[in-house]
Scaffold this active site. Structure first.
Site, short mmCIF file in Angstrom:
data_model
loop_
_atom_site.label_atom_id
_atom_site.label_comp_id
_atom_site.label_asym_id
_atom_site.label_seq_id
_atom_site.Cartn_x
_atom_site.Cartn_y
_atom_site.Cartn_z
N TYR A 142 0.82 -1.21 0.00
CA TYR A 142 0.00 0.00 0.00
C TYR A 142 0.85 1.26 0.00
O TYR A 142 0.41 2.31 -0.45
CB TYR A 142 -0.92 0.04 1.24
CG TYR A 142 -2.23 -0.69 1.08
CD1 TYR A 142 -2.27 -2.04 0.77
CD2 TYR A 142 -3.44 -0.01 1.25
CE1 TYR A 142 -3.48 -2.70 0.64
CE2 TYR A 142 -4.65 -0.67 1.12
CZ TYR A 142 -4.66 -2.00 0.82
OH TYR A 142 -5.86 -2.65 0.69
N LYS A 192 2.99 -15.34 2.55
CA LYS A 192 3.18 -16.11 1.31
C LYS A 192 4.68 -16.38 1.19
O LYS A 192 5.34 -16.02 0.20
CB LYS A 192 2.62 -15.30 0.12
CG LYS A 192 2.56 -16.05 -1.19
CD LYS A 192 1.49 -17.13 -1.25
CE LYS A 192 1.60 -17.92 -2.53
NZ LYS A 192 0.72 -19.10 -2.56
N ASP A 225 -3.21 -18.27 0.80
CA ASP A 225 -4.21 -18.99 -0.01
C ASP A 225 -4.89 -20.08 0.82
O ASP A 225 -6.12 -20.23 0.79
CB ASP A 225 -3.60 -19.57 -1.30
CG ASP A 225 -2.29 -20.32 -1.07
OD1 ASP A 225 -1.75 -20.28 0.05
OD2 ASP A 225 -1.80 -20.95 -2.03
N ASP A 249 -6.43 -6.85 4.31
CA ASP A 249 -7.55 -6.22 3.60
C ASP A 249 -8.45 -7.29 3.01
O ASP A 249 -9.67 -7.27 3.17
CB ASP A 249 -7.00 -5.31 2.49
CG ASP A 249 -8.11 -4.68 1.67
OD1 ASP A 249 -9.05 -4.16 2.28
OD2 ASP A 249 -8.04 -4.74 0.43
N ASP A 253 -12.46 -8.96 4.62
CA ASP A 253 -13.75 -8.97 3.91
C ASP A 253 -14.34 -10.38 3.94
O ASP A 253 -15.54 -10.57 4.15
CB ASP A 253 -13.58 -8.54 2.44
CG ASP A 253 -13.71 -7.03 2.25
OD1 ASP A 253 -13.35 -6.30 3.18
OD2 ASP A 253 -14.16 -6.60 1.17
C1 IPM Z 1 -10.41 -1.12 3.89
C2 IPM Z 1 -10.63 -0.54 2.52
C3 IPM Z 1 -9.45 0.39 2.18
C4 IPM Z 1 -8.19 -0.45 2.22
C5 IPM Z 1 -9.60 1.12 0.84
C6 IPM Z 1 -10.87 1.92 0.77
C7 IPM Z 1 -8.41 1.98 0.55
O1 IPM Z 1 -10.80 -1.55 1.58
O2 IPM Z 1 -10.27 -0.34 4.85
O3 IPM Z 1 -10.40 -2.35 4.01
O4 IPM Z 1 -7.86 -1.13 1.24
O5 IPM Z 1 -7.51 -0.41 3.25
MG MG Z 2 -10.95 -3.50 2.44
#
Ligand code: IPM
Ligand code: MG
Length: 358
Positions: A142, A192, A225, A249, A253
């Protein structure tokens, strides 16, 4: 006590969910005798529209002067064509970096009353699931070197760099170890290392640091993975998961979704001090913005984390979590967690109900 909070509503559903979070914090203040002062500042797309940049100086100043920061979400199709450093997301990355928030804690927990909302078979989640992802937040790909151009064969190219220093790995490992000491005394470190040099340093550093400073913590390594697969195969095996910025990240999710909805998952970002940034992990959901259907619970739970992690207000934190639990137990659901026989509510009704239960 008085606490000064900068609120960065952001874009899309950001303003609606932050409004709900503020209402709940106000209810907490009233009940426990605290004053929360809110200063609203621009970040992301709305800041670009107003000032030309995603993170205006005035916003940064206010955040650095506050006791803590609450953030809604940034981004939307309107700003998708902008170059990388001028996109709304650059505002979010910029504020994380400027506030020195190198640790991001994302607890994915399955609420008992939401078992039916999980896409996994009930046998897999029956015993409960709580995966706490500790994500490194100010390093890695990042923030590594970015490049684009034309190579020696005339091909257009672009590259991003995953780089970690020992210090960056150690300081986030410390946070994960502290957390694990109060829990199952076990960390799953995700990397990884079969491919990436940066992951091999990650793995070595996590082991050496934990063995030296937290000898009673067990560290298990897992390739990313495999981890992605294990989260849906046997989520109950996880407790504290430590990982890099980009893997965190992605896995957060996934972990959020198996607990029912990404609309339920909050996050706390901290550095060396107590000033943090608290936000839902979901995005700005432009498709449902302004329709009063967004789920405000992740942002409300982010406030609970703020009360606990920045202000050490444990009873106040619990009052929010209990109020959320009560409203879910009473059968109220926003659209994303709706199931048969439940009462569908909009964003406003949901946060009013939660505030009313404080
Ligand atoms: C998160 C989001 C952010 C990230 C984006 C919006 C830059 O996906 O906080 O998970 O990738 O960190
Ligand atoms: Mg995110």
């Amino acid at each position: 006590m008085t606490y000064n909070i900068t609120v960065l509503d952001g874009d899309g559903i950001g303003p609606e969910i932050c409004k709900g979070a503020v209402a709940v914090l106000e209810a907490v203040g009233k009940k426990f005798g605290h004053t929360f002062n809110f200063t609203h500042r621009l970040i992301g797309g709305c800041a670009i529209d107003e000032t030309g940049v995603p993170l205006p100086e005035e916003t940064l100043e206010s955040c650095l002067k506050s006791d803590s920061v609450l953030l809604g979400a940034v981004g939307g199709p309107k700003w998708d064509g902008l170059s990388g450093d001028l996109r709304p997301e650059a505002g979010l990355l910029g504020i994380r970096k400027a506030m020195g928030l190198f640790t991001n804690i994302r607890p994915a927990r399955l609420w008992k009353s939401l078992k039916d909302a999980s896409p996994l078979k009930s046998a897999l989640v029956e015993g409960g699931v709580e995966i706490i992802i500790v994500r490194e937040l100010t390093g890695g790909i990042y923030f590594g070197k970015r490049e684009s151009g034309t190579d020696e064969n005339g091909q257009l190219y672009a590259s991003d760099t995953e780089k970690y220093t020992v210090e960056e790995i150690e300081r986030v490992t410390k946070v994960a170890c502290e957390l694990a000491s109060k829990r199952r005394k076990k960390i799953v470190s995700v990397d990884k290392a079969n491919v990436l040099e940066s992951s091999r340093l990650w793995r070595k550093t996590v082991h050496e640091y934990a063995a030296k400073n937290y000898p009673d913590i067990e560290v298990e390594d897992m390739f990313v993975d495999n981890c992605a697969m294990q989260i849906v195969k046997n989520p109950a095996q996880f407790d504290v998961v430590l990982t890099s910025n980009i893997f965190g990240d992605i896995l957060s999710d996934e972990a959020a979704e198996i607990t029912g909805s990404i609309g339920m998952l909050a996050s706390s970002s901290l550095g060396y001090g107590t000033r943090g940034l608290y936000e839902p992990i979901h995005g700005s959901a432009p498709d449902i913005a302004g329709k009063d259907v967004a789920n405000p619970i992740a942002t409300i739970l982010a406030c609970a984390m703020m009360l606990r992690d920045s202000f050490s207000l444990l009873d106040e934190c619990k009052s929010i979590e209990d109020a959320v639990q009560k409203v879910l137990d009473d059968g109220y659901r926003t659209k994303d967690i709706m199931s048969e026989g439940m009462k569908e509510t909009g964003c406003t009704e949901m946060y009013m109900l939660i505030a009313g239960n404080i």
